[in-house]
Motif scaffolding. Structure first.
Motif, PDB file in Angstrom:
ATOM      1  N   LYS A 265       0.815  -1.207   0.000  1.00  0.00           N
ATOM      2  CA  LYS A 265       0.000   0.000   0.000  1.00  0.00           C
ATOM      3  C   LYS A 265       0.856   1.268   0.000  1.00  0.00           C
ATOM      4  O   LYS A 265       0.317   2.372  -0.124  1.00  0.00           O
ATOM      5  CB  LYS A 265      -0.920   0.000   1.223  1.00  0.00           C
ATOM      6  N   ILE A 266       2.161   1.113   0.167  1.00  0.00           N
ATOM      7  CA  ILE A 266       3.047   2.278   0.169  1.00  0.00           C
ATOM      8  C   ILE A 266       3.348   2.684  -1.268  1.00  0.00           C
ATOM      9  O   ILE A 266       3.740   1.858  -2.096  1.00  0.00           O
ATOM     10  CB  ILE A 266       4.362   1.963   0.913  1.00  0.00           C
ATOM     11  N   LYS A 267       3.192   3.968  -1.548  1.00  0.00           N
ATOM     12  CA  LYS A 267       3.494   4.463  -2.889  1.00  0.00           C
ATOM     13  C   LYS A 267       4.964   4.847  -2.953  1.00  0.00           C
ATOM     14  O   LYS A 267       5.413   5.768  -2.259  1.00  0.00           O
ATOM     15  CB  LYS A 267       2.625   5.665  -3.225  1.00  0.00           C
ATOM     16  N   PRO A 268       5.751   4.158  -3.798  1.00  0.00           N
ATOM     17  CA  PRO A 268       7.172   4.486  -3.907  1.00  0.00           C
ATOM     18  C   PRO A 268       7.387   5.729  -4.761  1.00  0.00           C
ATOM     19  O   PRO A 268       6.440   6.287  -5.321  1.00  0.00           O
ATOM     20  CB  PRO A 268       7.760   3.242  -4.588  1.00  0.00           C
ATOM     21  N   VAL A 269       8.632   6.152  -4.866  1.00  0.00           N
ATOM     22  CA  VAL A 269       8.961   7.277  -5.754  1.00  0.00           C
ATOM     23  C   VAL A 269       8.679   6.863  -7.195  1.00  0.00           C
ATOM     24  O   VAL A 269       8.735   5.686  -7.544  1.00  0.00           O
ATOM     25  CB  VAL A 269      10.433   7.692  -5.589  1.00  0.00           C
ATOM     26  N   GLU A 270       8.350   7.847  -8.008  1.00  0.00           N
ATOM     27  CA  GLU A 270       8.097   7.578  -9.430  1.00  0.00           C
ATOM     28  C   GLU A 270       9.420   7.480 -10.182  1.00  0.00           C
ATOM     29  O   GLU A 270      10.341   8.268  -9.936  1.00  0.00           O
ATOM     30  CB  GLU A 270       7.231   8.680 -10.034  1.00  0.00           C
ATOM     31  N   LYS A 271       9.492   6.540 -11.102  1.00  0.00           N
ATOM     32  CA  LYS A 271      10.691   6.340 -11.912  1.00  0.00           C
ATOM     33  C   LYS A 271      10.326   6.290 -13.383  1.00  0.00           C
ATOM     34  O   LYS A 271       9.282   5.769 -13.755  1.00  0.00           O
ATOM     35  CB  LYS A 271      11.378   5.010 -11.557  1.00  0.00           C
ATOM     36  N   LYS A 272      11.220   6.840 -14.210  1.00  0.00           N
ATOM     37  CA  LYS A 272      11.067   6.735 -15.658  1.00  0.00           C
ATOM     38  C   LYS A 272      12.429   6.396 -16.249  1.00  0.00           C
ATOM     39  O   LYS A 272      13.411   7.112 -16.017  1.00  0.00           O
ATOM     40  CB  LYS A 272      10.564   8.057 -16.246  1.00  0.00           C
ATOM     41  N   LEU A 273      12.504   5.322 -16.991  1.00  0.00           N
ATOM     42  CA  LEU A 273      13.768   4.915 -17.598  1.00  0.00           C
ATOM     43  C   LEU A 273      14.188   5.914 -18.667  1.00  0.00           C
ATOM     44  O   LEU A 273      13.446   6.195 -19.597  1.00  0.00           O
ATOM     45  CB  LEU A 273      13.643   3.524 -18.211  1.00  0.00           C
TER      46      LEU A 273
END
Length: 343
Positions: A265-273
């Motif tokens: 349920k924890i929202k992690p940091v957003e990542k974009k390759l």
């Protein structure tokens, strides 16, 4: 390569001093081959590209602890480095879990190498005797970066804390923690979840596999970063470069163990390759550090990556230079207003 009677190697982190157009690179030598130290380099990007003779060491600075002594053998494992506008650098050490040597984040004088400040490490990160808590050995504070306004410092664990989940395995990601420090109060104030990419092992005859988060660099003061993920896959290295945003990520400082809750349920940091370096026509080595460099002649920003050769004769110190196109603040605002605006 030898410079001022020290072997140049183990370069695990790099940072840029724009005022003097110099780079400082930390060695992860545990005071075994020479005292704990960082190097000063000149990197010539004046023509818009990096030539084979474009990297020149011009200085080496020995580090001194609070007692004014050089770091004794095996008392530090310096991995991350970040330049400040106060003519100093912050340096992170992974410590040594086997010997219960705690990790640290300290500020050192550029001119003398002496400790100026020591930041407190939250208890959940410290190793303990029973091995049930804290950082994993050699998988701790590899990364270090400071925001352009010098107000925030960030580091991250290379892999999950023992109480947070498994370390990275073939086809299995790991749950890293990013720590945000307030450099005005010198206190940790937030933590975020960073999930690494699962990487496949490839023709792994040695049985060795390692994967994690070795470095971050802050792009601005609003929680945007570049991150570096590095994996040894059994046959060469997988190096991935991501754009990272803290916006919308859940703050997890008060959670001591991710295994004790429903971490899904924890929202992690957003990542974009941004780039898979395996697609380049370059034999990749153990890339561990990155920093923004100067503006290039065409107006775009440069990005420098450096490898840690592990003082291994089969490896090499590798420095790669890239052109980084950074969107203007105006375009960023327009993109928020018009989400489908073409890049």
């Amino acid at each position: 390569m030898s410079f001022q009677k020290t072997p140049v190697g183990g370069l695990s982190g790099i940072t840029y001093d724009a005022k003097n157009n110099l780079y400082y690179a930390i060695s992860d030598d545990r005071s075994e081959k020479a005292p704990a130290r960082f190097y000063t380099f000149k990197i010539d990007l004046s023509t818009g590209s990096l030539k084979n003779n474009g990297v020149v060491p011009v200085g080496v600075t020995t580090l001194f602890n609070e007692n004014g002594n050089k770091f004794a053998r095996a008392t530090s494992d310096t991995e991350g480095i970040a330049f400040t506008s106060n003519n100093s650098v912050f340096i992170s050490s992974e410590g040594d879990v086997k010997e219960l040597v705690n990790p640290f984040i300290k500020e050192f004088s550029l001119s003398t190498g002496k400790v100026i400040t020591t930041l407190p490490i939250p208890k959940k990160f410290l190793p303990n005797k029973n091995g049930q808590y804290g950082i994993r050995d050699n998988l701790a504070f590899e990364s270090l970066t400071i925001t352009p306004n010098d107000k925030k410092l960030f580091t991250a664990t290379e892999n999950a804390l023992i109480q947070d989940g498994v370390e990275a395995q073939p086809n299995t990601s790991t749950s890293c923690r990013i720590i945000q420090y307030n450099l005005l109060t010198k206190q940790p104030e937030k933590e975020f979840l960073y999930q690494t990419e699962p990487i496949s092992s490839f023709l792994n005859f040695t049985g060795k596999f390692a994967s994690g988060l070795p470095d971050l660099v802050a792009l601005d003061d609003q929680g945007n970063f570049l991150s570096l993920e590095r994996s040894f896959t059994g046959l060469g290295f997988a190096i991935l470069l991501f754009q990272v945003s803290l916006e919308g990520a859940d703050e997890i400082q008060q959670i001591d163990s991710l295994l004790s809750i429903n971490s899904q349920k924890i929202k992690p940091v957003e990542k974009k390759l941004l780039l898979d370096l395996r697609g380049l026509d370059v034999l990749l080595d153990n890339i561990e550090g990155l920093t923004l460099g100067p503006t290039l002649p065409d107006g775009q920003r440069s990005l420098i990556l450096v490898s840690d050769n592990n003082f291994n004769s089969l490896q090499r110190t590798q420095i790669l230079a890239f052109k980084l196109k950074i969107e203007s603040p105006l375009m960023r605002i327009l993109r928020r207003l018009i989400p489908n605006l073409k890049r």
